[in-house]
Design an enzyme around this catalytic site. Structure first.
Site, PDB file in Angstrom:
ATOM      1  N   HIS A  92       1.627   4.363  -2.961  1.00 59.33           N
ATOM      2  CA  HIS A  92       1.583   5.820  -2.815  1.00 59.33           C
ATOM      3  C   HIS A  92       2.777   6.468  -3.515  1.00 59.33           C
ATOM      4  CE1 HIS A  92      -1.921   6.480  -0.436  1.00 59.33           C
ATOM      5  NE2 HIS A  92      -1.505   5.806   0.614  1.00 59.33           N
ATOM      6  N   HIS A 147       0.834  -1.203   0.000  1.00 58.54           N
ATOM      7  CA  HIS A 147       0.000   0.000   0.000  1.00 58.54           C
ATOM      8  C   HIS A 147       0.873   1.259   0.000  1.00 58.54           C
ATOM      9  CE1 HIS A 147      -3.438   2.591   1.396  1.00 58.54           C
ATOM     10  NE2 HIS A 147      -2.448   3.247   1.967  1.00 58.54           N
ATOM     11  N   GLU A 148       1.891   1.270   0.849  1.00 59.76           N
ATOM     12  CA  GLU A 148       2.759   2.451   0.932  1.00 59.76           C
ATOM     13  C   GLU A 148       3.598   2.610  -0.334  1.00 59.76           C
ATOM     14  OE1 GLU A 148       2.211   4.536   3.127  1.00 59.76           O
ATOM     15  OE2 GLU A 148       0.955   3.284   4.411  1.00 59.76           O
ATOM     16  N   GLU A 159      -6.303   6.848  -1.189  1.00 65.02           N
ATOM     17  CA  GLU A 159      -6.201   5.712  -0.272  1.00 65.02           C
ATOM     18  C   GLU A 159      -6.885   4.487  -0.859  1.00 65.02           C
ATOM     19  OE1 GLU A 159      -4.476   5.387   2.524  1.00 65.02           O
ATOM     20  OE2 GLU A 159      -3.712   7.420   2.216  1.00 65.02           O
TER      21      GLU A 159
END
Length: 284
Positions: free
Chosen positions: A131, A127-128, A195
């Site tokens: 980003h 997930h990070e 997100e």
């Protein structure tokens, strides 16, 4: 994203046009250069402040080889420069990313590593990385820069079109803050949408959404337990300690995978969508 991005671009163009009306057309080069400098400075300071506020240290490749190997594999698949990996004691299980695609940093809390199993942790890290790969940090910084620019122009417009007395000075401050808050509502809408996108990208990387969904549930529970513990320990802590912890939360919460925002107003101004909706999407 296109609609909200277009609205933000419109705010910026209106601010530049207003500056040209108030100060003359000669201000255009100054406005453009100043905008670039402002966003650049905010980006640099924001990254430094976020890492410093949590005391981030390099994540040992000897102690955590599986994490490094996973990140290297994901970056190879995405043709992405491997971000720097750091670890910090945040007091809560969480993680966040800063930087741009060619020079990113992922920070993982020790509490998160202790709480999650390998598959869940990989979901959070994916997930990070998403980003960074999607340039979300730069996008958010650009949006915040536009909000600041519009607010500054609004303040000077009030000062230079009024009598420039003490009343106009305070009015300019109020108008600037209100304008910045209004523009930031659109920036925060982008943040919430990004997100969802990062969750979807992480789901694709690890092959299914269940591990990240379980991780988000555990993170949410961990944050709630930390809040209860902090409230119970309030009487044992000095006012300076509480103030320092609050500053850390404000600096980093917008970057973290989980944000403790709740209630209608907080949801509107939150950087993250509701946790239950994220989990539902991952499991759908």
């Amino acid at each position: 994203m296109a609609v909200v991005g277009g609205i933000l671009a419109g705010f910026y163009l209106v601010a530049v046009a207003a500056a040209m009306v108030v100060f003359g057309q000669g201000v255009l080069p100054i406005a453009i250069v100043g905008s670039i400098l402002l966003v650049g400075i905010q980006y640099k300071i924001g990254k430094w402040a976020a890492l410093r506020s949590v005391g981030a240290e390099d994540l040992s490749e000897t102690e955590y080889p599986q994490i490094h190997q996973f990140v290297e594999q994901v970056c190879r698949d995405k043709d992405l420069t491997k971000p720097s990996l750091k670890i910090a004691e945040m007091g809560v299980p969480n993680a966040f990313a800063v930087g741009r695609r060619g020079n990113g940093t992922v920070v993982i809390s020790r509490e998160l590593i202790q709480l999650l199993d390998r598959e869940e942790l990989e979901g959070v890290i994916a997930h990070e990385i998403a980003h960074i790969d999607n340039r979300d940090v730069v996008t958010m910084q650009l949006g915040q820069g536009i909000a600041s620019i519009v607010a500054i122009v609004a303040q000077y417009a009030v000062l230079f079109t009024g009598e420039n007395d003490i009343a106009d000075f305070f009015l300019a401050i109020v108008v600037g803050n209100l304008v910045q808050f209004f523009v930031m509502l659109f920036v925060l809408a982008i943040s919430r949408y990004r997100e969802y996108v990062a969750d979807a990208d992480a789901k694709e990387v690890i092959g299914r959404g269940e591990p990240l969904a379980r991780a988000l549930e555990k993170i949410d529970q961990g944050n709630q337990q930390a809040q209860v513990s902090a409230q119970n320990a309030t009487h044992r802590r000095s006012r300076d300690d509480r103030r320092r912890d609050t500053n850390i939360d404000q600096q980093v919460s917008a970057l973290c995978i989980s944000s403790p925002d709740s209630g209608l107003l907080r949801k509107i101004v939150s950087t993250h969508p509701p946790m239950e909706k994220r989990i539902q999407r991952l499991r759908s």
